[in-house]
Write a protein that holds these residues in place. Sequence first.
Motif, PDB file in Angstrom:
ATOM      1  N   ALA A  61       0.839  -1.201   0.000  1.00  0.00           N
ATOM      2  CA  ALA A  61       0.000   0.000   0.000  1.00  0.00           C
ATOM      3  C   ALA A  61       0.870   1.245   0.000  1.00  0.00           C
ATOM      4  N   ASN A  62       1.640   1.407  -1.052  1.00  0.00           N
ATOM      5  CA  ASN A  62       2.572   2.523  -1.052  1.00  0.00           C
ATOM      6  C   ASN A  62       2.393   3.497  -2.212  1.00  0.00           C
ATOM      7  N   ASP A  63       1.364   3.326  -3.019  1.00  0.00           N
ATOM      8  CA  ASP A  63       1.188   4.249  -4.134  1.00  0.00           C
ATOM      9  C   ASP A  63      -0.278   4.310  -4.558  1.00  0.00           C
ATOM     10  N   GLU A  64      -0.544   5.070  -5.604  1.00  0.00           N
ATOM     11  CA  GLU A  64      -1.912   5.270  -6.068  1.00  0.00           C
ATOM     12  C   GLU A  64      -2.541   4.000  -6.649  1.00  0.00           C
ATOM     13  N   GLU A  65      -1.730   3.058  -7.080  1.00  0.00           N
ATOM     14  CA  GLU A  65      -2.229   1.829  -7.687  1.00  0.00           C
ATOM     15  C   GLU A  65      -2.662   0.791  -6.646  1.00  0.00           C
ATOM     16  N   SER A  66      -2.407   1.049  -5.378  1.00  0.00           N
ATOM     17  CA  SER A  66      -2.647   0.060  -4.326  1.00  0.00           C
ATOM     18  C   SER A  66      -4.079  -0.453  -4.298  1.00  0.00           C
ATOM     19  N   SER A  67      -5.058   0.436  -4.476  1.00  0.00           N
ATOM     20  CA  SER A  67      -6.449  -0.021  -4.406  1.00  0.00           C
ATOM     21  C   SER A  67      -6.773  -0.974  -5.556  1.00  0.00           C
ATOM     22  N   ARG A  68      -6.193  -0.756  -6.720  1.00  0.00           N
ATOM     23  CA  ARG A  68      -6.431  -1.680  -7.841  1.00  0.00           C
ATOM     24  C   ARG A  68      -5.748  -3.016  -7.607  1.00  0.00           C
ATOM     25  N   ILE A  69      -4.568  -2.967  -7.022  1.00  0.00           N
ATOM     26  CA  ILE A  69      -3.839  -4.199  -6.742  1.00  0.00           C
ATOM     27  C   ILE A  69      -4.577  -5.018  -5.689  1.00  0.00           C
ATOM     28  N   LEU A  70      -5.237  -4.358  -4.760  1.00  0.00           N
ATOM     29  CA  LEU A  70      -5.969  -5.060  -3.706  1.00  0.00           C
ATOM     30  C   LEU A  70      -7.008  -6.012  -4.288  1.00  0.00           C
ATOM     31  N   SER A  71      -7.594  -5.662  -5.405  1.00  0.00           N
ATOM     32  CA  SER A  71      -8.620  -6.525  -6.007  1.00  0.00           C
ATOM     33  C   SER A  71      -8.074  -7.901  -6.381  1.00  0.00           C
ATOM     34  N   ALA A  72      -6.771  -8.039  -6.541  1.00  0.00           N
ATOM     35  CA  ALA A  72      -6.181  -9.347  -6.848  1.00  0.00           C
ATOM     36  C   ALA A  72      -6.355 -10.337  -5.698  1.00  0.00           C
ATOM     37  N   PHE A  73      -6.604  -9.821  -4.501  1.00  0.00           N
ATOM     38  CA  PHE A  73      -6.795 -10.694  -3.340  1.00  0.00           C
ATOM     39  C   PHE A  73      -8.233 -11.182  -3.210  1.00  0.00           C
ATOM     40  N   VAL A  74      -9.137 -10.629  -4.006  1.00  0.00           N
ATOM     41  CA  VAL A  74     -10.539 -11.065  -4.005  1.00  0.00           C
ATOM     42  C   VAL A  74     -10.623 -12.284  -4.913  1.00  0.00           C
ATOM     43  N   ARG A  75     -10.832 -13.447  -4.322  1.00  0.00           N
ATOM     44  CA  ARG A  75     -10.793 -14.708  -5.071  1.00  0.00           C
ATOM     45  C   ARG A  75     -12.168 -15.385  -5.023  1.00  0.00           C
ATOM     46  N   PRO A  76     -13.053 -15.008  -5.951  1.00  0.00           N
ATOM     47  CA  PRO A  76     -14.429 -15.503  -5.908  1.00  0.00           C
ATOM     48  C   PRO A  76     -14.579 -16.993  -6.214  1.00  0.00           C
ATOM     49  N   ASN A  77     -13.557 -17.629  -6.731  1.00  0.00           N
ATOM     50  CA  ASN A  77     -13.646 -19.056  -7.048  1.00  0.00           C
ATOM     51  C   ASN A  77     -12.944 -19.938  -6.023  1.00  0.00           C
ATOM     52  N   ASP A  78     -12.587 -19.368  -4.897  1.00  0.00           N
ATOM     53  CA  ASP A  78     -11.934 -20.143  -3.845  1.00  0.00           C
ATOM     54  C   ASP A  78     -12.917 -21.194  -3.340  1.00  0.00           C
ATOM     55  N   PRO A  79     -12.523 -22.468  -3.307  1.00  0.00           N
ATOM     56  CA  PRO A  79     -13.445 -23.518  -2.842  1.00  0.00           C
ATOM     57  C   PRO A  79     -13.880 -23.351  -1.391  1.00  0.00           C
ATOM     58  N   GLY A  80     -13.131 -22.600  -0.595  1.00  0.00           N
ATOM     59  CA  GLY A  80     -13.496 -22.371   0.800  1.00  0.00           C
ATOM     60  C   GLY A  80     -14.752 -21.530   0.964  1.00  0.00           C
ATOM     61  N   LEU A  81     -15.195 -20.877  -0.109  1.00  0.00           N
ATOM     62  CA  LEU A  81     -16.398 -20.055  -0.033  1.00  0.00           C
ATOM     63  C   LEU A  81     -17.678 -20.896  -0.024  1.00  0.00           C
ATOM     64  N   ARG A  82     -17.616 -22.081  -0.594  1.00  0.00           N
ATOM     65  CA  ARG A  82     -18.829 -22.895  -0.769  1.00  0.00           C
ATOM     66  C   ARG A  82     -19.584 -23.135   0.525  1.00  0.00           C
ATOM     67  N   PRO A  83     -18.951 -23.552   1.618  1.00  0.00           N
ATOM     68  CA  PRO A  83     -19.721 -23.768   2.856  1.00  0.00           C
ATOM     69  C   PRO A  83     -20.384 -22.490   3.368  1.00  0.00           C
ATOM     70  N   ILE A  84     -19.720 -21.358   3.202  1.00  0.00           N
ATOM     71  CA  ILE A  84     -20.299 -20.083   3.647  1.00  0.00           C
ATOM     72  C   ILE A  84     -21.529 -19.762   2.802  1.00  0.00           C
ATOM     73  N   LEU A  85     -21.424 -19.976   1.494  1.00  0.00           N
ATOM     74  CA  LEU A  85     -22.548 -19.697   0.603  1.00  0.00           C
ATOM     75  C   LEU A  85     -23.703 -20.668   0.833  1.00  0.00           C
ATOM     76  N   ASP A  86     -23.395 -21.910   1.166  1.00  0.00           N
ATOM     77  CA  ASP A  86     -24.455 -22.868   1.492  1.00  0.00           C
ATOM     78  C   ASP A  86     -25.223 -22.409   2.732  1.00  0.00           C
ATOM     79  N   ASP A  87     -24.484 -21.935   3.735  1.00  0.00           N
ATOM     80  CA  ASP A  87     -25.126 -21.411   4.940  1.00  0.00           C
ATOM     81  C   ASP A  87     -25.942 -20.170   4.602  1.00  0.00           C
ATOM     82  N   ALA A  88     -25.400 -19.307   3.737  1.00  0.00           N
ATOM     83  CA  ALA A  88     -26.124 -18.095   3.338  1.00  0.00           C
ATOM     84  C   ALA A  88     -27.427 -18.446   2.630  1.00  0.00           C
ATOM     85  N   ALA A  89     -27.420 -19.484   1.803  1.00  0.00           N
ATOM     86  CA  ALA A  89     -28.643 -19.889   1.094  1.00  0.00           C
ATOM     87  C   ALA A  89     -29.720 -20.321   2.093  1.00  0.00           C
TER      88      ALA A  89
END
Length: 174
Positions: A61-89
């Motif tokens: 987090a040292n420059d103006e591009e930091s917020s765009r780079i942060l989006s690389a950490f958002v991993r919508p296909n991570d298999p660990g999300l499935r149990p959370i989404l099942d509970d959400a359903a």
Amino acid sequence: DLNNTPAEFIDLELHWDANALFGITDVAPADVEITVTNADGDILADAAGPIEVASSDAWSANDEESSRILSAFVRPNDPGLRPILDDAAKRLKNIDGNTGLSGYQNGTHVVAMVQAIYEAVQALEITYSNPPASWDIPGQRVRSTQVILEERVGTCLDTAVLFAALLENIGLYP
């Protein structure tokens, strides 16, 4: 620009050792070697220089591009999300009678889906924790979904990235 003559790069080949890069746990020194050849394989120019390579969980987090780079950490296909989404359903059914996490297909359903995901994340009982040690970068380390779920700890940034991944997984724009 070679000798003040513009150059067009065709078939640019980059060679990375993914296992070595993902094995980095702190900032590590490395060298970059660049060789420019023509179609016949003749070397037109080459250069080498030292760089520092950060670990794959390091958000700088040292420059103006930091917020765009942060989006690389958002991993919508991570298999660990499935149990959370099942509970959400299941929670969604109690909220508005639907179980479909269907993105924007039903505009009146969006707030209920976000509420259900929020409740499912709350149910994980994630405890706040300082970020992992990162005295080697000017930002912070971002925990993966797997680490958050295993350790049940996270920073504000860790859980925001997790929540964004959950929303993006079901087709909502975080």
